[in-house]
Structure formats: C-alpha cells, structure tokens
Design a protein around this motif. Structure first.
Motif, mmCIF file in Angstrom:
data_model
loop_
_atom_site.group_PDB
_atom_site.id
_atom_site.type_symbol
_atom_site.label_atom_id
_atom_site.label_comp_id
_atom_site.label_asym_id
_atom_site.label_seq_id
_atom_site.Cartn_x
_atom_site.Cartn_y
_atom_site.Cartn_z
ATOM 1 N N PRO A 192 0.825 -1.214 0.000
ATOM 2 C CA PRO A 192 0.000 0.000 0.000
ATOM 3 C C PRO A 192 0.858 1.263 0.000
ATOM 4 O O PRO A 192 1.995 1.270 0.485
ATOM 5 C CB PRO A 192 -0.788 -0.123 1.303
ATOM 6 N N TYR A 193 0.300 2.325 -0.559
ATOM 7 C CA TYR A 193 0.974 3.631 -0.555
ATOM 8 C C TYR A 193 -0.083 4.718 -0.463
ATOM 9 O O TYR A 193 -1.264 4.506 -0.762
ATOM 10 C CB TYR A 193 1.815 3.810 -1.825
ATOM 11 N N ASP A 194 0.359 5.902 -0.063
ATOM 12 C CA ASP A 194 -0.527 7.062 -0.041
ATOM 13 C C ASP A 194 -0.146 8.098 -1.099
ATOM 14 O O ASP A 194 -1.004 8.802 -1.622
ATOM 15 C CB ASP A 194 -0.508 7.704 1.353
ATOM 16 N N LEU A 195 1.162 8.190 -1.399
ATOM 17 C CA LEU A 195 1.646 9.086 -2.450
ATOM 18 C C LEU A 195 2.720 8.336 -3.220
ATOM 19 O O LEU A 195 3.649 7.783 -2.628
ATOM 20 C CB LEU A 195 2.220 10.373 -1.855
ATOM 21 N N LEU A 196 2.586 8.316 -4.547
ATOM 22 C CA LEU A 196 3.506 7.561 -5.391
ATOM 23 C C LEU A 196 4.358 8.518 -6.220
ATOM 24 O O LEU A 196 3.832 9.376 -6.931
ATOM 25 C CB LEU A 196 2.731 6.623 -6.313
ATOM 26 N N VAL A 197 5.676 8.345 -6.127
ATOM 27 C CA VAL A 197 6.644 9.123 -6.902
ATOM 28 C C VAL A 197 7.473 8.119 -7.691
ATOM 29 O O VAL A 197 8.196 7.305 -7.103
ATOM 30 C CB VAL A 197 7.552 9.962 -5.990
ATOM 31 N N ALA A 198 7.363 8.151 -9.010
ATOM 32 C CA ALA A 198 7.972 7.097 -9.825
ATOM 33 C C ALA A 198 9.009 7.622 -10.792
ATOM 34 O O ALA A 198 8.908 8.742 -11.303
ATOM 35 C CB ALA A 198 6.885 6.352 -10.599
ATOM 36 N N ILE A 199 10.004 6.783 -11.019
ATOM 37 C CA ILE A 199 10.921 6.957 -12.141
ATOM 38 C C ILE A 199 10.325 6.101 -13.251
ATOM 39 O O ILE A 199 10.346 4.863 -13.175
ATOM 40 C CB ILE A 199 12.357 6.514 -11.790
ATOM 41 N N PRO A 200 9.735 6.701 -14.287
ATOM 42 C CA PRO A 200 9.007 5.917 -15.295
ATOM 43 C C PRO A 200 9.947 5.034 -16.113
ATOM 44 O O PRO A 200 11.163 5.278 -16.165
ATOM 45 C CB PRO A 200 8.366 6.993 -16.180
ATOM 46 N N PRO A 201 9.411 4.014 -16.780
ATOM 47 C CA PRO A 201 10.233 3.248 -17.728
ATOM 48 C C PRO A 201 10.818 4.170 -18.793
ATOM 49 O O PRO A 201 10.201 5.169 -19.176
ATOM 50 C CB PRO A 201 9.239 2.262 -18.341
ATOM 51 N N HIS A 202 12.008 3.827 -19.247
ATOM 52 C CA HIS A 202 12.669 4.565 -20.318
ATOM 53 C C HIS A 202 12.703 3.684 -21.568
ATOM 54 O O HIS A 202 12.836 2.463 -21.474
ATOM 55 C CB HIS A 202 14.107 4.911 -19.939
ATOM 56 N N ARG A 203 12.642 4.327 -22.737
ATOM 57 C CA ARG A 203 12.797 3.587 -23.983
ATOM 58 C C ARG A 203 13.575 4.443 -24.975
ATOM 59 O O ARG A 203 13.643 5.679 -24.856
ATOM 60 C CB ARG A 203 11.445 3.202 -24.566
ATOM 61 N N ALA A 204 14.158 3.779 -25.960
ATOM 62 C CA ALA A 204 14.921 4.481 -26.989
ATOM 63 C C ALA A 204 13.979 5.135 -27.989
ATOM 64 O O ALA A 204 12.844 4.688 -28.168
ATOM 65 C CB ALA A 204 15.834 3.494 -27.703
ATOM 66 N N PRO A 205 14.406 6.206 -28.655
ATOM 67 C CA PRO A 205 13.569 6.838 -29.684
ATOM 68 C C PRO A 205 13.186 5.837 -30.779
ATOM 69 O O PRO A 205 14.044 5.144 -31.329
ATOM 70 C CB PRO A 205 14.472 7.949 -30.237
ATOM 71 N N ALA A 206 11.911 5.778 -31.088
ATOM 72 C CA ALA A 206 11.401 4.771 -32.023
ATOM 73 C C ALA A 206 11.989 4.918 -33.421
ATOM 74 O O ALA A 206 12.136 3.932 -34.146
ATOM 75 C CB ALA A 206 9.876 4.859 -32.086
#
Length: 415
Positions: free
Chosen positions: A241-255
């Motif tokens: 469980p969490y109350d506030l979520l701070v994420a480092i999003p997935p990274h991807r290379a330029p398509a």
C-alpha cells in the motif's frame, strides 16, 4: 582527405547535443555548417528538477532559451526528427529534410509511463520539469502516510536521482516538522543502490538512506499499480500500500532509430566505447541513447552497462566532436572516452555526497566515495549556474571556478 565545406548535424539539444555542437563550432572554420536539431525551444536543466520539487527553485529559474546556450554560428533548427536515412545521409524533420556529411545522434531516452499498467494514472515524477512542479504542491498538501519512491524499470537515466529524491522528500518533511507522520520507502529492481558503481558505493548510499529513516527495498520489480486501492504490485511480492507515489518511469529508446540499422534489439545504439562511432563511418552517437557494456556483470546473464547520465554525455560529446573535426580537416584526433565520471548526491540539509571513478576499470568499475558535506552541495549549485549561463564572460568565469575547485578537491570534472 580534408573536406572543404562539411555539413554536420547534431540531433538533440540536451547535454550531449549542446556540448557537441558548441565544440564542433569552436573547432571548425566558418566554411563548415554546424546545425543542431531540437524540438524544444527552451532548455531545462534536469539536475535541478529535484530542487523544483522541494521548492528551492522556481521552474523558470532553471530554463533558458536554447539559442542562448549555443556558440555563435551554430544553426538551430526547431523541429522534431522523424526519420533517418543512412544511405542518402538525410534526416527528415517536422520542418523538412536536412542533408549531412557527419551526424551526431544525441536524442536521449524517452519516458514511457504507460508501459506499466496504472502508473501513468497515479504516479508523480521528478524526471520532468512539469512533473517536478506538480509534485511540489502534492508534497505540500500531504498530511501523512506512506510515500513510495519507485524505480519502475531498467535502464533509467541519472542513476543517483531516485536516492536523492527519496532523501530530499524526507528532508522536506523534516524541515517542516512533519517527518514523524511520513514514511518514505524506496523500491528498485536492482540488488543495491547504483550497482554498476560497485559494492562500496552501494553500501555508502544505503547507509545515507538508513540514516534518514528511508526504508530501502531492493529486488522489487514493479509490474502494475492499482490506482483505486492505492497498491503497488511487484513481481513475486505481496501488494504494497501507498498514499503518495513518486515514480521513475520506464525509459525507452527513440522509435525512429529502430529500422536504421544502428540500434540493437532494445532500440539503443551500440558504439565503440572509446570513439563513440556507430556501425556507420559518418555517424556518432552519444549520451543516453547509447549502449556501452562495461567490465563485469550485474547478474550471471546480464552485463554491466554504462549508466545513462549527463556527465558521460558531456565527456562523450567532446570526444565525438573533436574526432569529427579532425576527420573533416584530414587529420587524426587522439581523443578517446576513458569512462571517467562523477555524481553528486543531494542528501538534504544543504549537504551532498560525491562519488567518482573509472567505469572502464578492470575487472569492474572502480569508484571512490567522499564524505557528505556542504562543499559538494555548493559545487552542484556552481555547476548549475555555469550550465545555465549564456555564452559570454560570466560563463567563462564560472568555468574557471569549477576547474579550479575540481583540481583542488581532486575530482575529475570534464567541461
């Protein structure tokens, strides 16, 4: 053989792209064209996003017109790169086509929060300027509970930033006398903080986290977020469980790089680790878009890779630019990227730690750690002010101060 009027294109106006374009312009006579292609007119200094999150910087204080940061004579094309044809040495942009004799790819990594179900709907982030600006009022209005700082996938850029972010979030509430009602948890799929830098640095960063009552959860691979029930789902773990979520999003290379013949199966561009040359003799790649294996392995079947960080993009840009300028002049450049790098980790209370070392060292990267202190925090401020200063006398003065300080403190800094 020398080229009389070369056309050099630099794709991307981040750290690597700016440094490459400026160094090319400095070294090449005016008869050669140096063009930087970037879709954003304004440049935001990413290392300061964390200070925007805490309210120590206004968003507009760390943004500059990109043209002001480029040397006179660098042509700026404000457009998005949409295609690359190696056979004809031509790129397509949202504003038309451009031909080149030499190309520097500095397109960075894209954030892709939608790759993990529920993440885009619920998570804050300090990995974008807008995200950091939105996170500030979220912290301000947070009345207590669990804050989850989550590295959602590998690889990700700025390997120290998740740990800095967790420590600065904890410090934010400590300074306001609200720390007792707030739990800060840091989750990562990695076995330790910054594993590529070795066990000594990992242990030092883990101690920094523990001293600030931040709960560290290694080997937690995020698979989904349940926005309705405020739960994090990790592979092989019970819901958290969490109350506030701070994420480092997935990274991807330029398509757009996928079908060029330059990228690997994951979309990143393999380069010669010393010269930054790609499979094409006239094309170089630098910074976050590259894939550079290191000595040693993260797991038995997973090689260590050079982190995606501005300090490496900066050094690589100088090497690539100097080698291109030498080729155009018909000479040979001795410059090589040697794998040296450093990282300043903000720890709160206007103090920071610093780590530096040789990431190409055998049999594995060799990194030193310095004691936390205000000196490194001030050094980070000085570097910020230098980077954001327009081309001119003030920038030159700040550069001299940084060079003097780095020599005095024994920290290798590339400018």
């Amino acid at each position: 053989m020398a080229i009389s009027a070369a056309r050099v294109l630099v794709l991307g106006g981040g750290v690597g792209g700016q440094v490459a374009a400026n160094e090319l312009r400095r070294r090449l006579p005016a008869s050669h064209r140096v063009t930087l292609v970037e879709r954003e007119r304004r440049h935001a200094f990413a290392p300061s996003f964390l200070w925007v999150m805490t309210g120590d910087r206004r968003p507009d204080a760390i943004v500059r017109n990109l043209g002001d940061l480029l040397r006179p004579g660098v042509e700026l094309v404000e457009a998005e790169v949409v295609s690359l044809d190696l056979a004809t040495r031509r790129i397509g942009t949202s504003g038309g086509q451009l031909d080149y004799d030499y190309l520097v790819i500095a397109l960075g990594a894209e954030l892709a929060p939608h790759l993990i179900p529920g993440l885009a709907e619920r998570a804050h982030t300090f990995y974008t300027l807008d995200g950091a600006a939105r996170l500030r009022p979220a912290l301000e209005s947070f009345t207590g509970g669990t804050i989850g700082v989550v590295v959602s996938a590998l690889p990700y850029k700025c390997p120290g930033a998740p740990h800095e972010g967790a420590m600065l979030v904890a410090d934010y509430f400590r300074q306001r006398g609200r720390r007792r009602g707030v739990e800060v948890h840091l989750f990562t799929p990695e076995p330790q903080p910054m594993p590529v830098a070795g066990p000594a640095l990992g242990a030092a960063v883990r101690q920094m986290l523990e001293e600030r009552d931040i709960v560290f959860h290694p080997l937690h691979k995020l698979t989904a977020v349940r926005p309705g029930s405020h739960e994090l789902l990790f592979d092989g773990q019970a819901p958290v469980p969490y109350d506030l979520l701070v994420a480092i999003p997935p990274h991807r290379a330029p398509a757009l790089l996928k079908n060029t013949g330059l990228a690997n199966d994951a979309g990143w561009v393999p380069v010669d680790r010393q010269t930054l040359a790609t499979r094409d003799a006239r094309v170089y790649a630098i910074g976050d878009v590259t894939a550079i294996p290191l000595p040693g392995r993260w797991k038995p079947d997973v090689p260590l890779m050079l982190p995606k960080a501005g300090v490496f993009a900066h050094a690589q840009a100088l090497v690539a630019a100097r080698r291109i300028a030498a080729e155009i002049a018909g000479t040979t450049a001795p410059d090589v990227f040697c794998g040296d790098g450093f990282c300043m980790l903000e720890a709160g209370e206007h103090a920071a730690g610093v780590a530096f070392g040789d990431f190409f060292a055998e049999p594995s990267p060799r990194v030193q750690v310095r004691t936390i202190g205000r000196t490194w925090h001030l050094g980070k401020i000085l570097f910020e002010q230098w980077w954001l200063a327009p081309q001119g006398p003030r920038r030159a003065m700040l550069e001299s101060l940084i060079r003097f300080g780095s020599r005095a403190l024994g920290i290798p800094v590339t400018l």
